[in-house]
Design a protein around this motif. Structure first.
Motif, PDB file in Angstrom:
ATOM      1  N   ARG A 150       3.036  -4.644   4.234  1.00 13.31           N
ATOM      2  CA  ARG A 150       3.558  -5.982   4.481  1.00 13.31           C
ATOM      3  C   ARG A 150       4.075  -6.571   3.173  1.00 13.31           C
ATOM      4  O   ARG A 150       3.556  -6.262   2.108  1.00 13.31           O
ATOM      5  N   ARG A 151       5.056  -7.435   3.276  1.00 14.29           N
ATOM      6  CA  ARG A 151       5.550  -8.117   2.087  1.00 14.29           C
ATOM      7  C   ARG A 151       4.566  -9.215   1.684  1.00 14.29           C
ATOM      8  O   ARG A 151       3.931  -9.848   2.534  1.00 14.29           O
ATOM      9  N   GLY A 152       4.484  -9.432   0.397  1.00  9.93           N
ATOM     10  CA  GLY A 152       3.529 -10.391  -0.134  1.00  9.93           C
ATOM     11  C   GLY A 152       3.587 -11.767   0.492  1.00  9.93           C
ATOM     12  O   GLY A 152       2.546 -12.335   0.848  1.00  9.93           O
ATOM     13  N   PRO A 153       4.792 -12.375   0.669  1.00 12.72           N
ATOM     14  CA  PRO A 153       4.854 -13.721   1.239  1.00 12.72           C
ATOM     15  C   PRO A 153       4.327 -13.805   2.671  1.00 12.72           C
ATOM     16  O   PRO A 153       4.057 -14.902   3.156  1.00 12.72           O
ATOM     17  N   GLN A 154       4.181 -12.666   3.356  1.00 15.56           N
ATOM     18  CA  GLN A 154       3.691 -12.661   4.732  1.00 15.56           C
ATOM     19  C   GLN A 154       2.177 -12.499   4.824  1.00 15.56           C
ATOM     20  O   GLN A 154       1.638 -12.385   5.924  1.00 15.56           O
ATOM     21  N   THR A 155       1.496 -12.478   3.708  1.00 13.10           N
ATOM     22  CA  THR A 155       0.062 -12.196   3.708  1.00 13.10           C
ATOM     23  C   THR A 155      -0.740 -13.449   3.352  1.00 13.10           C
ATOM     24  O   THR A 155      -0.252 -14.338   2.661  1.00 13.10           O
ATOM     25  N   ARG A 156      -1.991 -13.451   3.833  1.00 13.80           N
ATOM     26  CA  ARG A 156      -2.946 -14.495   3.518  1.00 13.80           C
ATOM     27  C   ARG A 156      -4.318 -13.840   3.320  1.00 13.80           C
ATOM     28  O   ARG A 156      -4.579 -12.765   3.846  1.00 13.80           O
ATOM     29  N   ALA A 157      -5.181 -14.515   2.594  1.00 10.49           N
ATOM     30  CA  ALA A 157      -6.492 -13.929   2.278  1.00 10.49           C
ATOM     31  C   ALA A 157      -7.346 -13.737   3.513  1.00 10.49           C
ATOM     32  O   ALA A 157      -8.207 -12.847   3.548  1.00 10.49           O
ATOM     33  N   ASN A 158      -7.147 -14.562   4.564  1.00  7.96           N
ATOM     34  CA  ASN A 158      -7.981 -14.463   5.756  1.00  7.96           C
ATOM     35  C   ASN A 158      -7.407 -13.529   6.812  1.00  7.96           C
ATOM     36  O   ASN A 158      -7.950 -13.432   7.918  1.00  7.96           O
ATOM     37  N   GLN A 159      -6.326 -12.830   6.515  1.00  7.14           N
ATOM     38  CA  GLN A 159      -5.734 -11.893   7.463  1.00  7.14           C
ATOM     39  C   GLN A 159      -6.455 -10.550   7.410  1.00  7.14           C
ATOM     40  O   GLN A 159      -6.836 -10.071   6.342  1.00  7.14           O
ATOM     41  N   ARG A 160      -6.594  -9.927   8.572  1.00 12.70           N
ATOM     42  CA  ARG A 160      -7.170  -8.575   8.620  1.00 12.70           C
ATOM     43  C   ARG A 160      -6.289  -7.579   7.875  1.00 12.70           C
ATOM     44  O   ARG A 160      -6.784  -6.567   7.372  1.00 12.70           O
ATOM     45  N   ASP A 161      -4.988  -7.868   7.811  1.00 12.96           N
ATOM     46  CA  ASP A 161      -4.047  -6.925   7.200  1.00 12.96           C
ATOM     47  C   ASP A 161      -4.341  -6.673   5.720  1.00 12.96           C
ATOM     48  O   ASP A 161      -3.916  -5.648   5.176  1.00 12.96           O
ATOM     49  N   VAL A 162      -5.016  -7.587   5.054  1.00 17.71           N
ATOM     50  CA  VAL A 162      -5.251  -7.455   3.611  1.00 17.71           C
ATOM     51  C   VAL A 162      -6.699  -7.067   3.309  1.00 17.71           C
ATOM     52  O   VAL A 162      -7.101  -7.067   2.149  1.00 17.71           O
ATOM     53  N   HIS A 163      -7.469  -6.735   4.341  1.00 16.02           N
ATOM     54  CA  HIS A 163      -8.880  -6.401   4.144  1.00 16.02           C
ATOM     55  C   HIS A 163      -9.047  -4.887   4.016  1.00 16.02           C
ATOM     56  O   HIS A 163      -8.547  -4.123   4.846  1.00 16.02           O
ATOM     57  N   PHE A 164      -9.773  -4.483   2.984  1.00 16.93           N
ATOM     58  CA  PHE A 164     -10.007  -3.066   2.715  1.00 16.93           C
ATOM     59  C   PHE A 164     -11.485  -2.822   2.448  1.00 16.93           C
ATOM     60  O   PHE A 164     -12.229  -3.734   2.092  1.00 16.93           O
ATOM     61  N   MET A 165     -11.852  -1.569   2.612  1.00 13.58           N
ATOM     62  CA  MET A 165     -13.205  -1.145   2.277  1.00 13.58           C
ATOM     63  C   MET A 165     -13.114   0.021   1.303  1.00 13.58           C
ATOM     64  O   MET A 165     -12.426   1.015   1.567  1.00 13.58           O
ATOM     65  N   LYS A 166     -13.771  -0.113   0.175  1.00 15.51           N
ATOM     66  CA  LYS A 166     -13.762   0.950  -0.826  1.00 15.51           C
ATOM     67  C   LYS A 166     -14.761   2.034  -0.409  1.00 15.51           C
ATOM     68  O   LYS A 166     -15.938   1.756  -0.204  1.00 15.51           O
ATOM     69  N   ARG A 167     -14.267   3.257  -0.310  1.00 18.48           N
ATOM     70  CA  ARG A 167     -15.106   4.382   0.101  1.00 18.48           C
ATOM     71  C   ARG A 167     -14.924   5.518  -0.898  1.00 18.48           C
ATOM     72  O   ARG A 167     -13.824   5.739  -1.402  1.00 18.48           O
ATOM     73  N   PHE A 168     -16.000   6.244  -1.143  1.00 18.48           N
ATOM     74  CA  PHE A 168     -15.907   7.388  -2.033  1.00 18.48           C
ATOM     75  C   PHE A 168     -15.317   8.573  -1.278  1.00 18.48           C
ATOM     76  O   PHE A 168     -15.608   8.770  -0.094  1.00 18.48           O
ATOM     77  N   PRO A 169     -14.482   9.376  -1.934  1.00 20.21           N
ATOM     78  CA  PRO A 169     -13.944  10.577  -1.284  1.00 20.21           C
ATOM     79  C   PRO A 169     -15.064  11.548  -0.921  1.00 20.21           C
ATOM     80  O   PRO A 169     -16.131  11.529  -1.539  1.00 20.21           O
ATOM     81  N   PRO A 170     -14.842  12.395   0.072  1.00 18.01           N
ATOM     82  CA  PRO A 170     -15.877  13.367   0.449  1.00 18.01           C
ATOM     83  C   PRO A 170     -16.258  14.251  -0.732  1.00 18.01           C
ATOM     84  O   PRO A 170     -15.411  14.760  -1.453  1.00 18.01           O
ATOM     85  N   GLY A 171     -17.540  14.399  -0.942  1.00 15.76           N
ATOM     86  CA  GLY A 171     -18.025  15.247  -2.025  1.00 15.76           C
ATOM     87  C   GLY A 171     -18.107  14.563  -3.363  1.00 15.76           C
ATOM     88  O   GLY A 171     -18.563  15.161  -4.333  1.00 15.76           O
ATOM     89  N   GLU A 172     -17.673  13.295  -3.465  1.00 11.16           N
ATOM     90  CA  GLU A 172     -17.704  12.586  -4.740  1.00 11.16           C
ATOM     91  C   GLU A 172     -18.611  11.366  -4.698  1.00 11.16           C
ATOM     92  O   GLU A 172     -18.537  10.504  -5.548  1.00 11.16           O
ATOM     93  N   GLN A 173     -19.480  11.288  -3.673  1.00 10.14           N
ATOM     94  CA  GLN A 173     -20.425  10.194  -3.629  1.00 10.14           C
ATOM     95  C   GLN A 173     -21.404  10.334  -4.776  1.00 10.14           C
ATOM     96  O   GLN A 173     -21.892  11.437  -5.049  1.00 10.14           O
ATOM     97  N   PRO A 174     -21.693   9.249  -5.473  1.00  3.05           N
ATOM     98  CA  PRO A 174     -22.655   9.340  -6.578  1.00  3.05           C
ATOM     99  C   PRO A 174     -24.034   9.690  -6.050  1.00  3.05           C
ATOM    100  O   PRO A 174     -24.503   9.130  -5.057  1.00  3.05           O
ATOM    101  N   SER A 175     -24.664  10.653  -6.679  1.00  2.00           N
ATOM    102  CA  SER A 175     -25.997  11.077  -6.254  1.00  2.00           C
ATOM    103  C   SER A 175     -27.018  10.024  -6.639  1.00  2.00           C
ATOM    104  O   SER A 175     -26.993   9.485  -7.744  1.00  2.00           O
ATOM    105  N   THR A 176     -27.939   9.743  -5.707  1.00  2.73           N
ATOM    106  CA  THR A 176     -28.999   8.774  -5.944  1.00  2.73           C
ATOM    107  C   THR A 176     -30.252   9.518  -6.365  1.00  2.73           C
ATOM    108  O   THR A 176     -30.805  10.303  -5.591  1.00  2.73           O
TER     109      THR A 176
END
Length: 213
Positions: free
Chosen positions: A161-187
């Motif tokens: 989406r173009r920047g002027p069409q976005t807002r902070a409360n839109q689902r379109d701009v929501h992301f979740m940071k996930r580790f790639p498979p096999g690169e999760q930090p070991s606990t």
């Protein structure tokens, strides 16, 4: 005849002079400490260690991951896709980051028209810097550091989406940071001690062992 001032009187004079100096500083008009802090958050700290972490950025709207395919930026990557692995680089006092494709080394940037593009640059231009924001719903949003109010966002089909069409409360701009498979930090295993009710001794807890057949 020599006159010697008491030591207590001399200390009092020094205290008065010190207070006068402080009052002169406080009397300065229009001192905006908030603006000073805001400016400092944008100053890169060359003395601190830079933080680079590999993530997959899962789009809440498309249900896929952000891809850096060179100059083209999409959100159609499956879990484990090599083009969906990005390096989030942070080297500022605040929360300003740069997003680089691990495979292509292109940076995610937003031009003056609000379009997301990939650039083979150092990523230090203002159009390639974003402010990372953790929202109340635990999702993460990235706002352009140069164009305030413009966010990284995608449609259900994974198109940017173009920047002027976005807002902070839109689902379109929501992301979740996930580790790639096999690169999760070991606990690392952390043992703790419990006290038995029947005895005074204590024993460390260990992970349960599998029973032998």
């Amino acid at each position: 005849m020599q006159c010697i001032l008491p030591s207590g009187f001399a200390i009092c004079v020094q205290t008065v002079l010190l207070l006068c100096g402080i009052l002169q500083v406080l009397a300065v008009d229009n001192v905006d400490f908030g603006a000073h802090v805001e400016n400092q958050t944008g100053v890169r700290d060359s003395l601190s260690r830079r933080h680079h972490r590999v993530y997959q950025l899962y789009s809440r709207t498309s249900g896929k991951h952000l891809q850096v395919l060179g100059r083209k930026i999409l959100a159609r990557g499956e879990d484990g896709d090599t083009f969906a692995q990005v390096v989030v680089e942070a080297d500022t006092f605040g929360s300003q980051v740069r997003i680089r494709g691990k495979k292509t080394n292109f940076y995610v940037c937003m031009n003056r028209r609000g379009k997301l593009v990939g650039r083979k640059a150092s990523g230090r231009t203002g159009e390639c810097v974003f402010v990372e924001m953790v929202l109340e719903n635990n999702y993460t949003a990235w706002m352009s550091a140069r164009y305030a109010g413009w966010f990284v966002g995608f449609t259900k089909k994974g198109r940017p989406r173009r920047g002027p069409q976005t807002r902070a409360n839109q689902r379109d701009v929501h992301f979740m940071k996930r580790f790639p498979p096999g690169e999760q930090p070991s606990t690392p295993y952390c043992g703790f001690t419990t006290v038995s009710k029947r005895g005074r001794g204590s024993r460390p807890n260990r992970p349960p062992s599998h029973a032998q057949p």
